[in-house]
Each structure stands twice: as C-alpha cells, then as structure tokens.
Scaffold this motif. Structure first.
Motif, PDB file in Angstrom:
ATOM      1  N   GLY A 119       1.835   6.585   2.640  1.00 22.59           N
ATOM      2  CA  GLY A 119       2.415   6.624   1.304  1.00 22.59           C
ATOM      3  C   GLY A 119       2.034   7.875   0.528  1.00 22.59           C
ATOM      4  O   GLY A 119       2.883   8.497  -0.130  1.00 22.59           O
ATOM      5  N   PHE A 120       0.765   8.269   0.589  1.00 22.18           N
ATOM      6  CA  PHE A 120       0.335   9.467  -0.135  1.00 22.18           C
ATOM      7  C   PHE A 120       1.011  10.717   0.438  1.00 22.18           C
ATOM      8  O   PHE A 120       1.327  11.656  -0.306  1.00 22.18           O
ATOM      9  CB  PHE A 120      -1.186   9.617  -0.078  1.00 22.18           C
ATOM     10  CG  PHE A 120      -1.901   8.790  -1.105  1.00 22.18           C
ATOM     11  CD1 PHE A 120      -1.661   8.971  -2.458  1.00 22.18           C
ATOM     12  CD2 PHE A 120      -2.825   7.826  -0.729  1.00 22.18           C
ATOM     13  CE1 PHE A 120      -2.324   8.210  -3.418  1.00 22.18           C
ATOM     14  CE2 PHE A 120      -3.490   7.057  -1.670  1.00 22.18           C
ATOM     15  CZ  PHE A 120      -3.238   7.244  -3.021  1.00 22.18           C
ATOM     16  N   SER A 156       0.831  -1.206   0.000  1.00 19.52           N
ATOM     17  CA  SER A 156       0.000   0.000   0.000  1.00 19.52           C
ATOM     18  C   SER A 156       0.863   1.253   0.000  1.00 19.52           C
ATOM     19  O   SER A 156       0.559   2.233  -0.694  1.00 19.52           O
ATOM     20  CB  SER A 156      -0.932  -0.005   1.222  1.00 19.52           C
ATOM     21  OG  SER A 156      -1.837  -1.088   1.175  1.00 19.52           O
ATOM     22  N   LEU A 197      -1.689   3.470   3.289  1.00 19.77           N
ATOM     23  CA  LEU A 197      -1.942   4.305   2.113  1.00 19.77           C
ATOM     24  C   LEU A 197      -1.771   5.779   2.436  1.00 19.77           C
ATOM     25  O   LEU A 197      -1.176   6.535   1.661  1.00 19.77           O
ATOM     26  CB  LEU A 197      -3.357   4.053   1.580  1.00 19.77           C
ATOM     27  CG  LEU A 197      -3.583   2.847   0.677  1.00 19.77           C
ATOM     28  CD1 LEU A 197      -5.073   2.694   0.382  1.00 19.77           C
ATOM     29  CD2 LEU A 197      -2.804   2.965  -0.621  1.00 19.77           C
ATOM     30  N   ASN A 198      -2.290   6.202   3.579  1.00 16.07           N
ATOM     31  CA  ASN A 198      -2.166   7.610   3.967  1.00 16.07           C
ATOM     32  C   ASN A 198      -0.714   8.004   4.181  1.00 16.07           C
ATOM     33  O   ASN A 198      -0.298   9.115   3.807  1.00 16.07           O
ATOM     34  CB  ASN A 198      -2.992   7.883   5.227  1.00 16.07           C
ATOM     35  CG  ASN A 198      -4.465   8.098   4.924  1.00 16.07           C
ATOM     36  OD1 ASN A 198      -4.855   9.141   4.435  1.00 16.07           O
ATOM     37  ND2 ASN A 198      -5.271   7.091   5.182  1.00 16.07           N
ATOM     38  N   GLU A 220       1.606   6.927  -6.831  1.00 19.14           N
ATOM     39  CA  GLU A 220       0.441   7.709  -7.253  1.00 19.14           C
ATOM     40  C   GLU A 220       0.472   9.114  -6.652  1.00 19.14           C
ATOM     41  O   GLU A 220       0.159  10.097  -7.327  1.00 19.14           O
ATOM     42  CB  GLU A 220      -0.838   6.990  -6.826  1.00 19.14           C
ATOM     43  CG  GLU A 220      -1.122   5.718  -7.597  1.00 19.14           C
ATOM     44  CD  GLU A 220      -1.779   5.969  -8.931  1.00 19.14           C
ATOM     45  OE1 GLU A 220      -2.393   7.040  -9.099  1.00 19.14           O
ATOM     46  OE2 GLU A 220      -1.680   5.101  -9.818  1.00 19.14           O
ATOM     47  N   GLY A 221       0.834   9.222  -5.368  1.00 16.14           N
ATOM     48  CA  GLY A 221       0.845  10.518  -4.700  1.00 16.14           C
ATOM     49  C   GLY A 221       1.849  11.480  -5.295  1.00 16.14           C
ATOM     50  O   GLY A 221       1.603  12.687  -5.381  1.00 16.14           O
ATOM     51  N   ARG A 234      -5.206   0.869   4.968  1.00 15.68           N
ATOM     52  CA  ARG A 234      -5.633   2.249   4.721  1.00 15.68           C
ATOM     53  C   ARG A 234      -4.686   3.231   5.406  1.00 15.68           C
ATOM     54  O   ARG A 234      -4.335   4.276   4.827  1.00 15.68           O
ATOM     55  CB  ARG A 234      -7.060   2.443   5.230  1.00 15.68           C
ATOM     56  CG  ARG A 234      -7.538   3.902   5.255  1.00 15.68           C
ATOM     57  CD  ARG A 234      -7.570   4.533   3.880  1.00 15.68           C
ATOM     58  NE  ARG A 234      -8.624   3.999   3.071  1.00 15.68           N
ATOM     59  CZ  ARG A 234      -9.897   4.432   3.095  1.00 15.68           C
ATOM     60  NH1 ARG A 234     -10.248   5.419   3.907  1.00 15.68           N
ATOM     61  NH2 ARG A 234     -10.793   3.882   2.311  1.00 15.68           N
ATOM     62  N   ALA A 258       0.971   4.058  -3.000  1.00 14.28           N
ATOM     63  CA  ALA A 258       0.571   5.429  -2.692  1.00 14.28           C
ATOM     64  C   ALA A 258       1.703   6.422  -2.921  1.00 14.28           C
ATOM     65  O   ALA A 258       1.458   7.569  -3.318  1.00 14.28           O
ATOM     66  CB  ALA A 258       0.073   5.504  -1.244  1.00 14.28           C
TER      67      ALA A 258
END
Length: 425
Positions: free
Chosen positions: A164-165, A36, A161-162, A43-44, A158, A40
């Motif tokens: 990573g972003f 994740s 993910l945060n 993409e981020g 999740r 991220a």
C-alpha cells in the motif's frame, strides 16, 4: 482387480504453490490485509508529498515542520496509555474505527490550514487520534486471531502495508510531477477519501470475541500496564533493536552520499530492494514465532543482521567502484533482515506477554517503551557514524548487542509478572 479409493487410503493434499503461500491463509487475514493496503495507500499518498505541502501550501519553514513533528511525537508519547485504557473500556474495534474516521476528517481540513500555529494544532490532533486508533487496532488484531494465527497474520498485514505504501508513493509522486500547487493541495482530499473507505472497511470486520462478564464481587483491580516494569524494559530493548529503521532510512543513505564513492542513484535501488524483501520475506521471517522463546530467537537473529550490516557498511569508506556499490547494497539487505526478524519478535511478545483484559493499554505501554528505546537514535547514530567512522559503527553495533542481551531476562520476568497478575489468551 482395481484398487478402490478406500483401499488406497486417503490422498495427500496437494502442496500449495509459491503464489498461494504468499496469500493470507484465512478470509479474516485477507480482509485485514486489504484494510492495511487501503490505509497505506491513503497515508503513503500524503506522506510522499508532505514536505512540499507543508512548505508551499501551509507556508512553513523546514525548522517549523521539524518542531511540529517533534511536538506531535511528544503528545503521542503521553497519550499512548490513556488511549489504550479508553480502547479497552469502549471496545478495540470501535476505537479503531473512530480513530480512522476522525483521521480521515482531519485530512479534509489540511487544505484550509495556514501558518505554524494551525499546523501545530493539526499535527497534535492527528497524532492523538491516530494513536487511539492504532492502540485499538493492535489490540483487535491480537484478540481476533487464535494464538497460532497471530504472528503469521500480522506478517501478511505488514507485507500488505508495504504494498500500500508503495502504491501511495507512486500516486503522490505523480501529483508532485505535475508541479501544480492545485494538485498538491488536492492530495489530502484524496487521502481523506481513501481513509474514509478504510474506515468503512474496518466497520465491516467481525467483532472480537466477547469476554465472559465478571461478577462485581469477583472483579479484580489489575495493576496498570506501566506497573509491569519488565514489559517496559523488554519493549525498550525491542525499541533499540527497532533502530534498524534509523540505519535503513537515515544513516546508510547519508553514509553513501558523504563517505563513499557510490553513485547517489544507488539509493533508489536500496529502497527498492527493501520494499521487495519486506513484501516477499516478512511472512517467512515470522513463521513459527508462536512463543516467548521463539520471539527471543527472532530478536537475536535480528541483532545478528544488525551487527553484520554495521560491519559491512563500515568498510565501504575505503573501498572503490563496484565493490563499494555491492557492499553498500549488501549492508542495506542485511539491515532489512534485521527489520523483518525484529518485527516478528515484537508481534510474538505482544501476543504472549500482554494481559488479555488490558490489551490496548499494553499497546500504549509498548509504544512508550519503544519510544524510549529509539527516540535518541537518529541524532546519536548519525553523529557516531559520520563523525567517528569505523569506531562509530562499532559503537552502534555494541549498543544493539547490549540492548538485545537485556531482552531475555526482561521477557522471562514479564512472563512471571503476567502469571501473577494477568490473564493470558
């Protein structure tokens, strides 16, 4: 006489530290959390500078960017269920890996894209490939865990993910700070490299458990996921509840800038608070969500936070100074609470109310329902809040309440449908 260990009885296991409780509980959950983060970051990094890339490198107007995003979203809507069916047939992990790999390759093409037509084709291809991958991922992450582990592991993913972003946004921000077109043009190349690493990581994950083969004479042709109208209705209601993201990212920031005396720099603190809460509190919000009843409870708590946020923010039109700052911040905190519990409830529904033999197809159906429940929200919520003030905020809260009240009957009907036609696991 000294008491032996056997006489003393078994020793209690030491209580995990706070730090240990923030880590995924199993090697598999940790591996998926790393995946994740990789995804991220890639993409981020691109998303942070995408507006600059599209306008300065691809040569588009803001209106053309908006049209491209809308057309891609429509393509994703119609492709969601076919992509899910393909994943169920080919294999969820395989489709996930193929989708991730194709996405990485498409990012390598971004620096060569120029003009609206090429941009439109690229956005549709990216959205379709990504949707196929995400259908496979969603089904895989349900199948690979036991029922008791599913929601909690999703919460850790999740949170990852945060993280990573956030890291991706920092990298993208550094690229923008150079004010160099050459650096901005290189950003999708970096994204592609990270997403290639993400693809390799996916291929190293364990395969989901194989299902027992069914003899031809015993095979049952099951109705399509879209035939499960109760599930679609539930996901539509959940989609309405998920419009907390519209408040979080669009309406509250616009309200702060145009309708309050709060300084604009507060926006940075709002989004910083949201990120920290999403990383540290998502697991706690998801704890114990292991049934339809508890998923509904999480949804009701989410709706409560949603309504409370609307009630807090609407009064800031008439407050001044530090009181306004505190209330806008508190409104953002409460809408983050709505986000955390809505996510937990959604994962619970997906775990408990999807057919084990059509898991990815149900992911597509959930995407359709969620889109129906949320696609109209940015325009309507912005209009209601900015044009009608307090009455608009009350209307937004009322829409959320009405949608949430439909979720209980829909969930129970979806349970009955799955008992008649589905395979639970």
């Amino acid at each position: 006489m000294e008491e032996t260990d056997e006489q003393a009885g078994p020793r209690a296991e030491p209580r995990p530290s706070w730090f240990q409780r923030q880590l995924p509980p199993s090697p598999l959950a940790r591996s998926l959390s790393v995946q994740s983060i990789l995804f991220a970051i890639g993409e981020g990094t691109f998303i942070t500078g995408s507006a600059v890339f599209f306008t300065q490198i691809v040569g588009l107007s803001a209106a053309q960017v908006g049209i491209g995003l809308t057309v891609a979203g429509v393509a994703s809507f119609f492709f969601a269920v076919p992509a899910g069916k393909l994943a169920d047939k080919v294999g969820t992990k395989r489709i996930w890996a193929i989708g991730a790999g194709c996405t990485a390759l498409l990012y390598l093409v971004w620096p060569l894209i120029h003009g609206f037509a090429a941009f439109l084709v690229m956005m549709v291809l990216l959205e379709v490939v990504s949707q196929a991958g995400w259908s496979g991922r969603g089904a895989y992450t349900i199948d690979i865990f036991t029922r008791e582990e599913r929601v909690q592991s999703q919460a850790f993913m999740r949170a990852a993910l945060n993280i990573g972003f956030t890291l991706g946004a920092l990298i993208g921000g550094l690229a923008l700070a150079t004010n160099s077109d050459a650096v901005v043009r290189a950003v999708p190349i970096l994204t592609a490299v990270v997403l290639m690493a993400n693809t390799f990581w996916i291929t190293r994950l364990p395969d989901p458990p194989a299902r027992e083969p069914v003899a031809a004479e015993e095979a049952v042709i099951k109705p399509a996921a879209l035939k499960n109208r109760a599930f679609l209705a539930l996901m539509t209601g959940d989609g309405v509840l998920g419009t907390n993201q519209v408040l979080l990212n669009i309406v509250i920031p616009l309200w702060l800038v145009e309708e309050t005396d709060a300084p604009r720099v507060l926006l940075a603190w709002l989004f910083g608070t949201n990120t920290v809460m999403a990383v540290l509190l998502q697991v706690a919000a998801a704890r114990g969500v292991d049934s339809v009843a508890r998923s509904l409870r999480a949804s009701y708590i989410s709706a409560g936070f949603f309504v409370l946020s609307c009630a807090i923010v609407l009064v800031t039109h008439d407050t001044i100074g530090w009181l306004t700052i505190f209330l806008v911040w508190l409104g953002h905190v409460t809408v983050t609470g709505a986000e955390l519990f809505q996510s937990a409830g959604h994962w619970g529904f997906m775990s408990e109310l999807t057919d084990a033999d059509q898991r990815a197809e149900y992911q597509g159906a959930a995407h359709i329902g969620g889109t129906l429940g949320s696609v109209w929200a940015p325009a309507l919520f912005t209009f209601l809040a900015m044009e009608h003030g307090a009455l608009g905020w009350v209307t937004i809260a009322s829409i959320c309440v009405v949608a949430t009240l439909t979720m209980g009957p829909s969930a129970r009907a979806a349970e009955r449908y799955l008992a008649r036609h589905g395979s639970a696991a």
